[in-house]
Write a protein that holds these residues in place. Structure first.
Motif, short mmCIF file in Angstrom:
data_model
loop_
_atom_site.label_atom_id
_atom_site.label_comp_id
_atom_site.label_asym_id
_atom_site.label_seq_id
_atom_site.Cartn_x
_atom_site.Cartn_y
_atom_site.Cartn_z
N TYR A 41 18.65 -23.42 -4.73
CA TYR A 41 18.29 -23.31 -3.32
C TYR A 41 16.78 -23.16 -3.15
N PHE A 42 16.16 -22.49 -4.11
CA PHE A 42 14.71 -22.31 -4.09
C PHE A 42 14.01 -23.66 -4.08
N THR A 43 14.43 -24.56 -4.96
CA THR A 43 13.83 -25.89 -5.03
C THR A 43 14.21 -26.73 -3.82
N ALA A 44 15.45 -26.61 -3.37
CA ALA A 44 15.95 -27.46 -2.29
C ALA A 44 15.19 -27.24 -0.99
N ILE A 45 14.88 -25.98 -0.64
CA ILE A 45 14.28 -25.74 0.67
C ILE A 45 13.32 -24.56 0.74
N VAL A 46 13.57 -23.49 0.00
CA VAL A 46 12.76 -22.27 0.19
C VAL A 46 11.30 -22.52 -0.16
N LYS A 47 11.07 -23.17 -1.29
CA LYS A 47 9.70 -23.38 -1.77
C LYS A 47 8.88 -24.25 -0.82
N ASN A 48 9.53 -25.21 -0.17
CA ASN A 48 8.76 -26.19 0.62
C ASN A 48 8.94 -26.08 2.13
N PHE A 49 9.67 -25.06 2.60
CA PHE A 49 9.91 -24.99 4.04
C PHE A 49 8.62 -24.81 4.83
N THR A 50 7.76 -23.89 4.39
CA THR A 50 6.51 -23.69 5.14
C THR A 50 5.57 -24.88 5.01
N ASP A 51 5.72 -25.67 3.94
CA ASP A 51 4.95 -26.91 3.83
C ASP A 51 5.33 -27.85 4.98
N ALA A 52 6.63 -28.03 5.16
CA ALA A 52 7.11 -28.92 6.22
C ALA A 52 6.76 -28.38 7.60
N LEU A 53 6.89 -27.07 7.77
CA LEU A 53 6.59 -26.46 9.07
C LEU A 53 5.09 -26.58 9.39
N SER A 54 4.26 -26.36 8.40
CA SER A 54 2.81 -26.50 8.61
C SER A 54 2.45 -27.94 8.93
N MET A 55 3.12 -28.88 8.28
CA MET A 55 2.83 -30.29 8.53
C MET A 55 3.28 -30.73 9.92
N VAL A 56 4.42 -30.23 10.39
CA VAL A 56 4.86 -30.63 11.73
C VAL A 56 3.91 -30.07 12.79
#
Length: 283
Positions: A74-89
């Motif tokens: 789950y860490f790799t699937a979404i936790v690690k990169n969620f703020t990356d996606a949120l910052s990009m949007v």
């Protein structure tokens, strides 16, 4: 007494929501709302949210070792990169300057209103305590909380030998859409519902082994409640994202967004099916 935090409060959103709705003509807002409502319903009705692993988690049937494997993936699937996606949007909101839905005089300001609303989500993610700002800390960010949970579970986040292809597929899918504002909004809206449903189930099963496992990361996920001092706020963030998607949605892209939604939710369903199969075989 209402104890909702700043980022949980409806009052915080009133001005922004008014601007967003009135940045479109009444006719377009109404038609977009109907289409997006159908997309939102389709999300909630997807097989993902009826996955059999949810029942097993709610009934606390998984062992601690099985839960460890899930958290590693789950860490790799979404936790690690969620703020990356949120910052990009938040950055990609600049695309609203050229969005033909929006009244010409509102297009430049639109990106600021969108960023304000999305930043409420980012504040929560980064560890701002909007009940008491002086208690804010990056150590209380959702990602760092999850890293601490991984330490409690004695898991090495750098060891990906047990990380399944389905986890990497979710990360890759988000990366493929990282430059599209509307794509990211739809992806993040679906993600928020996934987090609400599966975090609750995971928290329930983890608590059987040690109540301290449910502090930190799991304490700040779920639905906002005025009855306590938690900072759980995923339902508000989901609604905010759907609203922004309504503003930016282009009717000509209807089939594209339906396909995007289905592909992303199917990837999550594949992820949880893989977890379920591994756990079933290891029982």
């Amino acid at each position: 007494m209402n104890t909702l935090s700043f980022t949980q409060s409806e009052h915080t959103r009133e001005e922004v929501l008014y601007f967003i709705q009135h940045s479109l003509s009444p006719e377009l807002w109404k038609s977009n709302t109907q289409v997006v409502h159908a997309l939102k319903q389709a999300t909630g009705n997807h097989a993902l949210f009826k996955h059999p692993i949810l029942t097993r988690l709610h009934q606390c049937q998984l062992t601690l070792e099985q839960l460890k494997l899930i958290h590693l993936n789950y860490f790799t699937a979404i936790v690690k990169n969620f703020t990356d996606a949120l910052s990009m949007v938040i950055y990609q909101a600049l695309q609203l300057e050229n969005n033909s839905n929006i009244k010409a005089q509102d297009r430049i300001a639109a990106k600021i209103y969108a960023r304000y609303l999305l930043s409420l989500n980012l504040f929560d993610e980064l560890g701002f305590n909007t009940h008491q700002l002086e208690q804010s800390s990056p150590a209380k960010s959702h990602l760092v909380y999850f890293l601490k949970l991984m330490q409690q579970l004695k898991l090495d986040v750098t060891d990906q030998k047990q990380t399944q292809a389905e986890a990497f597929s979710l990360t890759q899918f988000i990366q493929e859409h990282i430059h599209s504002y509307a794509d990211l909004l739809l992806i993040l809206a679906c993600t928020e519902l996934q987090v609400i449903k599966f975090s609750e189930a995971l928290r329930t099963n983890l608590a059987v082994y040690d109540s301290s496992f449910t502090n930190g990361y799991y304490a700040c996920h779920g639905i906002a409640k005025a009855s306590d001092q938690t900072l759980a706020n995923d339902d508000n963030h989901e609604d905010d994202i759907w609203l922004l998607f309504t503003q930016s949605y282009q009717p000509k892209d209807e089939s594209y967004f339906k396909q995007l939604q289905a592909e992303y939710l199917n990837l999550w369903n594949d992820f949880w099916t893989k977890m379920y199969c591994i756990l079933t075989n290891s029982s």
